[in-house]
Scaffold this active site. Structure first.
Site, PDB file in Angstrom:
ATOM      1  N   CYS A 346       0.834  -1.220   0.000  1.00 41.87           N
ATOM      2  CA  CYS A 346       0.000   0.000   0.000  1.00 41.87           C
ATOM      3  C   CYS A 346       0.860   1.259   0.000  1.00 41.87           C
ATOM      4  O   CYS A 346       0.416   2.306   0.501  1.00 41.87           O
ATOM      5  CB  CYS A 346      -0.945   0.050   1.192  1.00 41.87           C
ATOM      6  N   ALA A 347       2.081   1.180  -0.517  1.00 38.53           N
ATOM      7  CA  ALA A 347       2.973   2.351  -0.503  1.00 38.53           C
ATOM      8  C   ALA A 347       3.684   2.456  -1.863  1.00 38.53           C
ATOM      9  O   ALA A 347       4.897   2.273  -1.954  1.00 38.53           O
ATOM     10  CB  ALA A 347       3.970   2.230   0.646  1.00 38.53           C
TER      11      ALA A 347
END
Ligand code: PLP
Length: 387
Positions: A346-347
């Protein structure tokens, strides 16, 4: 292994959520669920009051741990994402400029980007250095007349690198800006002093290093931040008002809170206090250092981020030269019964900067109950995979 469980996968994905929880967390939730699990309410019957007391006690524990202005400023949320959305959507207004970084999780990046795309705010994203650290000077240089907020993660969930939040907080205060810290990877394992670090908004999950169950998160709302509620409803208190009450924490806590989860969270916080945050941090970083030493001797793997143990939490990202991150993660899961997290975590911005986009890396994150044997088992599996 948790009590009563015959087979348990080797779990090294604590950066996603901690597992197992301390025994006291399971016991606290079980006892509370069997005796007092009523809807909390300030003016209610004995069980409602007992339930309300669970929330109050947990707020006091949090205020003590993070040195907030007062316990009522700790608002219970669903998770860290919920707390971050509550903060961004509650404080930002038309025309605001926000400074953030390429280390952020999508729970910071996406709400801000959506507001930028809608034309409501402007955004500057500061790149980290090659070791995964933000330079406070770069943040200082990005401040404009419209800047309202600096949003920074306390530690990268990909690299584990701790950010200089005291220095950035000081800059924010000197320029009369709001300072939001995403403490998803540090709350419970790295000390945070809200007041002396100039933090106005602190968002964190209860289910990671504070060792509570999923479904728990917290937003600390400091006195400099005025947060408009985006969820209105019942608060268990004065029902006569036509609109949401203005007092914290109730203004932001419409609806029945996850009091069962908070009962577990309080037990998790007490465990952290008893064992000591520093002792837990040392234990976990020792394990990462042990894995890193094994990887030094293994050809075929690359490790990312700086190696200064005083400036990192126990999250390590590695990449195989032969196999994709998904393949390594899949083999570890299926053939070795080891749970790690492959992918972009999620980055996406930091993976682009590292050159690991879109495949990502394999993230290893031990927890307070992980052992040296666990790390050796993982290292042996990685060695076999590399053959
Ligand atoms: C840095 C960071 N911020 C935010 C989040 C979101 O946390 P939650 O899953 O509690 O919403 C995570 C979760 O991994 C994270 O690592």
């Amino acid at each position: 292994m948790p009590q009563g469980v015959e087979h348990q996968q080797l779990y090294l994905d604590n950066a996603a959520t901690s597992f197992p929880k301390p025994e006291a967390v399971y016991q606290a939730m079980d006892a509370f669920a069997r005796t007092s699990l009523a809807n909390p309410g300030r003016a209610g019957h004995k069980m409602a009051l007992a339930s309300e007391r669970i929330l109050d006690d947990a707020r006091h524990l949090l205020n003590q741990l993070f040195h907030g202005k007062d316990p009522e400023r700790f608002v219970f949320t669903l998770n860290c994402t919920d707390a971050l959305n509550m903060a961004f959507k509650g404080v930002l207004t038309e025309g605001d400029h926000v400074i953030t970084t390429d280390l952020e999780h999508n729970s910071v990046s996406r709400p801000l980007r959506a507001m930028e795309l809608a034309g409501r705010i402007s955004l500057t994203r500061i790149p980290s250095d090659s070791g995964g650290t933000i330079d406070p000077d770069a943040i200082l240089k990005a401040i404009t007349r419209e800047t309202q907020l600096i949003a920074l993660t306390h530690a990268s969930n990909v690299l584990g690198t701790i950010q200089p939040i005291l220095e950035v907080g000081r800059i924010a205060r000197e320029h009369d800006l709001l300072f939001l810290v995403d403490a998803a990877q540090t709350a419970g394992v790295v000390p945070i002093d809200i007041q002396s670090m100039y933090i106005d908004l602190l968002a964190f999950p209860g289910h990671k290093s504070l060792l509570g169950p999923t479904g728990t998160g917290v937003l600390y709302a400091g006195p400099r931040a005025r947060i408009q509620p985006w969820r209105e409803g019942g608060t268990g208190g004065d029902s006569s008002s036509e609109t949401q009450p203005c007092d914290l924490p109730y203004s932001l806590e419409g609806g029945t809170p996850n009091v069962l989860g908070v009962a577990g969270l309080a037990a998790g916080i007490r465990y952290v206090q008893e064992r000591g945050m520093q002792a837990i941090h040392e234990h976990e970083v020792d394990l990462i250092e042990r894995l890193w030493r094994r990887l030094d001797e293994l050809p075929g793997y690359q490790v990312f981020g700086h190696r200064d143990r005083s400036r990192r939490v126990a999250t390590l990202s590695l990449k195989s030269e032969m196999l994709s991150a998904a393949e390594v993660g899949g083999i570890l899961d299926q053939s070795f019964d080891i749970a790690v997290r492959p992918g972009l975590h999620c980055a996406p911005y930091i993976h682009r900067a590292l050159g690991t986009f879109p495949d990502g890396t394999v993230r290893v994150s031990p927890g307070p109950f992980s052992t040296t044997e666990d790390i050796d088992r993982l290292a042996t599996a990685l060695a076999e995979i590399a053959l």
